[in-house]
Enzyme design. Sequence first.
Site: not given
Length: 482
Positions: A255-257
């Site tokens: 995930s982008k996080r």
Amino acid sequence: MKKVRVRYAPSPTGHLHIGGARTALFNYLFAKHYDGDFIIRIEDTDIARNVEHGEENQITGLSWMGIDADESPSRPNPKYAPYRQMERLEMYTEIAEKLVEMGHAYKCYCTTEELEEDYEKQKEAGHASTRYNLKCYHLSEEEKKHNEENGLEYTIRLHVPENKTYEFDDLIRGHVSFESKDMGDWVIVKQNGIPTYNFAVVVDDYSMDITHVFRGEEHLSNTPKQLMIYEMLGWEAPTFGHMTLIVNEDHKKLSKRDESIMQFIEQYEKAGYLPEAMFNFLSLLGWSPASEQEIFTHDELVEQFDEKRLSKSPSMFDKDKLTWINKEYLKKLSDEEMIAFCKPYLLNNEDTKHQPDEWLNAIVLLFREQIGYGEQIVELSTLFTTEPELSQEVMDVFEWETTPTVIESFLKNFPKDYTPENLKELMNVVKKETGIKGKPLFMGVRAVTSHQVHGPDLNSTLVLLGEDKVKARCQAYLDEKA
Ligand code: GLU
């Protein structure tokens, strides 16, 4: 057979993500393997999420990796242009009107509040999933006319046929089927006249003669909605292939996080990964060749790519493997190329930027076998620029009985000119004078001068540490011992 035409259709919402790059890459490899066209289309209808340079980031990121499109917004084929959805609105409106005329779609005047209230009621009544209550599907002619005359705002909804099964053979998943009874009537054009993704994508894929669609598995459940429209319009649907997830080392979806992995292609470029290495690494993220080979050129991948070998299970993003692959590509660089590639990182670093050119070049060459990515040279160079804390191993060497004798002789015979040849000779002199050789000699000098027990070749280490530091550390050691 029809010419293969595939597309990568990013939304311009940020930087080029690893997942997007992989989707683009597999589409590209498939197209090139079959002498087809690879197209970039920009899906910019979610206006609020678009960012400045979003489109450019996608295109330059791919181009850096060696993926250039045959057609794109800046390289349009007049037969299929334009390549940005927001420039194609007329086309969607026309098809939406056609679907209304055919009775497959209708105007829905329900407000967001009304819809929410109704969904809430459905939830309270215990429905597992909520769906549109068909109110506007059942409007009488009179009601329709009334709404029209009053200029009420509307969306256009597609009416989902009852009791139908939508099925297709996915190139990766095999046979997939969905029941229409599980789907509610859905919006194809929003109140602002902009189409929704599932509608626009069909109009575009069809009108751009797209033959195959490889995309992320999150779109699998969108496919029946898209097939519905193809069928209503009597259009032939492309062949679909839904790729599996990329997961991190904890087997969680990337995930982008997620901070354990750099998420964007640009970050890899900045950190000193080579584009060929990224291309090679990403090609193995969900695809495997028939052989054990792991290092491939661009052309070899195009030649060997086989969609039947796309993986059915999630692929793990293995950072060590990426670094290993990158190292393999770095090895192919000449010394000059390696210096040119790594030096900017040293020039950007406070502790090394003022060092003379020869020092910078020497340090790159000294570590060239160890460098996994360009920026790593900075970390490796700290051996020469910082005062490392003395480890137990180093202190043990300090205590060896032979070490003071070695260092005393080393200092006493110190050459006038601090050159690699003279340093080599110095070691010979020390050996002769003290009768100490091998590990006690070399390790003694290494530990006292570099404050490390491991490291690159001793002679080069001494040269790079520099005369002043070497002398000062030897003196400090002897003072301490005295
Ligand atoms: N814009 C969509 C996405 O970025 C494209 C999906 C598709 O390939 O159909 O996920």
